[in-house]
Design an enzyme around this catalytic site. Structure first.
Site, PDB file in Angstrom:
ATOM      1  N   TYR A 303      21.124  39.270  37.547  1.00 50.86           N
ATOM      2  CA  TYR A 303      21.799  39.107  36.412  1.00 50.86           C
ATOM      3  C   TYR A 303      20.941  38.123  35.620  1.00 50.86           C
ATOM      4  O   TYR A 303      20.539  37.084  36.288  1.00 50.86           O
ATOM      5  CB  TYR A 303      23.177  38.549  36.371  1.00 50.86           C
ATOM      6  CG  TYR A 303      24.184  39.157  37.228  1.00 50.86           C
ATOM      7  CD1 TYR A 303      24.193  40.652  37.478  1.00 50.86           C
ATOM      8  CD2 TYR A 303      25.180  38.524  37.840  1.00 50.86           C
ATOM      9  CE1 TYR A 303      24.894  41.219  38.307  1.00 50.86           C
ATOM     10  CE2 TYR A 303      26.320  39.284  38.324  1.00 50.86           C
ATOM     11  CZ  TYR A 303      26.231  40.562  38.697  1.00 50.86           C
ATOM     12  OH  TYR A 303      27.043  41.243  39.358  1.00 50.86           O
ATOM     13  N   GLU A 378      48.354  27.100  38.853  1.00 45.63           N
ATOM     14  CA  GLU A 378      49.152  28.010  37.731  1.00 45.63           C
ATOM     15  C   GLU A 378      49.441  27.397  36.333  1.00 45.63           C
ATOM     16  O   GLU A 378      49.539  28.252  35.676  1.00 45.63           O
ATOM     17  CB  GLU A 378      50.180  28.884  38.181  1.00 45.63           C
ATOM     18  CG  GLU A 378      49.793  29.881  39.286  1.00 45.63           C
ATOM     19  CD  GLU A 378      50.795  30.574  40.322  1.00 45.63           C
ATOM     20  OE1 GLU A 378      51.884  29.808  40.228  1.00 45.63           O
ATOM     21  OE2 GLU A 378      50.894  31.544  40.653  1.00 45.63           O
TER      22      GLU A 378
END
Ligand code: ZN
Ligand code: ZN
Length: 399
Positions: A303, A378
């Site tokens: 990349y 979370e």
């Protein structure tokens, strides 16, 4: 932007929190390897359908692109999430542990997909309050060449409508929940892959003079390759050459015919990259010919370097200060030698790739990426979703 809207986005994101946890856990429990994200695509599509958000699925086979249109006129901003998992066996003892043996969301892409979905739900909810369009790109295959981003770009996701600016995020346990990290300029390296075969002539281990020993040649090659970084390139450049795998021979007393090596080369300077294969070739040619051996070199360009745009960073920082507070917007101290296929979008359109804090030492969510113990906090889900929505609106306002 009206501070009123900021408060509304914050409140709405907190309200969404249980739903975001449910989405993240579903994706985490059902991880899929790069370019095989069929169930993940179906699940993302289902959530978008539930919220009446228009989308197209099957883009580059397993990608999804959603479109949220605000009031007519205005610019087009894109949000990108990657959705693939890794070939790792999860070792976390959690209720949402991976159900797919040997496959795990160990890079936080479950969080990225959830944050992008949360941003989409947010933006859709407030679409009467802004002018412009937000495109949400869920892409496959970030972890594996050629990079899902390159396929999405080829599939035309930056066109129709044409994207003016793009934002991507990565989970980062070096930052606490509520913090973001930014970096100007080159932020992540180009990760190239090399495969080298050293060809000799095998024989008895007790009679090396009758052989061309590829093991000894390989040893010299490995050491010489380190001199690319230390002696052949300007010391102010960032470059790493690593041989990660070496294989050759069967037993104690036999000199093998060949040795195979795999490795990675990483740089932060796009102008430097094309010169590296020639340097490796020069070393291989010199050392193998000195001992009568031969070689094969396969050099795969990875990349491109992640080159963040200044204007996009200015917008990111302004949005971050307003939404998260000045003290929570932090510069990433060093560029990363890791790679990221988000760079394919950045080659076509201005944008930036930022870090979303996911740490919580008390919850033990500080593991390093690609580890079998990796987990995220979370609490980052509603913060991330709200901030990504706010960032998109900020960009629409500023562009
Ligand atoms: Zn990764
Ligand atoms: Zn990743």
């Amino acid at each position: 932007m009206a501070t009123d809207l900021k408060r509304k986005i914050e409140a709405f994101s907190q309200e969404l929190s249980p739903k975001l946890v449910e989405i993240r856990r579903h994706i985490h429990r059902n991880p899929e390897l790069s370019y095989r994200e069929y169930e993940t695509m179906a699940y993302i599509s289902k959530i978008l359908s539930e919220h009446h958000i228009p989308y197209k699925k099957g883009v580059a086979d397993t990608g999804v692109v959603a479109l949220i249109e605000g009031e007519p006129g205005g610019k087009v901003v894109a949000i990108r999430a990657d959705i693939d998992a890794l070939p790792i066996e999860e070792k976390n003892d959690v209720s949402y542990k991976s159900k797919n043996p040997g496959v795990m969301h160990a890079c936080g892409h479950d969080l990225h997909a959830t944050v992008a979905l949360g941003a989409a739900i947010n933006l859709n909810h407030f679409k009467k309050s802004f002018k412009g369009t937000v495109k949400i790109i869920f892409q496959p295959g970030e972890e594996k060449n050629p990079g899902g981003a390159s396929l999405m770009v080829k599939a035309g996701v930056l066109e129709n409508p044409k994207v003016d600016m793009i934002f991507g995020l990565h989970s980062d346990s070096r930052f606490q929940v509520g913090e973001i990290g930014y970096r100007y300029g080159a932020a992540m390296a180009e990760p190239d892959e090399i495969a080298i075969k050293i060809k000799g002539k095998g024989g008895h281990g007790a009679a090396p003079h009758l052989t061309v020993d590829p093991v000894v040649i390989a040893a010299e090659v490995i050491l010489a390759l380190q001199k690319i970084a230390s002696r052949m390139i300007d010391p102010t450049e960032n470059i790493v050459v690593t041989i990660g795998k070496i294989e050759g021979g069967q037993t104690t007393n036999v000199i093998p015919d060949e040795v195979n090596m795999l490795g990675t080369v990483r740089t932060l300077n796009p102008e430097l990259t094309p010169k590296i294969p020639g340097m490796i070739e020069q070393i291989l040619k010199g050392i193998t010919s000195a001992y009568g051996g031969d070689y094969e070199l396969n050099y795969d360009f990875g990349y491109p370097v992640v080159m963040n745009d200044d204007q996009a960073n200015d917008i990111l920082i302004e949005a971050g200060k307003e939404f998260l507070g000045s003290e929570n917007v932090k510069e990433i101290p060093m560029p990363s030698m890791g790679g990221e296929d988000f760079s394919f979008y950045l080659q076509k359109v201005k944008g930036t790739f930022y870090r979303l804090g996911t740490a919580n030492p008390e919850k033990g969510t500080t593991g390093y990426w690609h580890s079998s113990h990796y987990d995220i906090n979370e609490d980052a889900l509603p913060v991330g979703a709200g901030f990504m929505a706010y960032l998109a609106l900020k960009a629409l306002e500023k562009l």
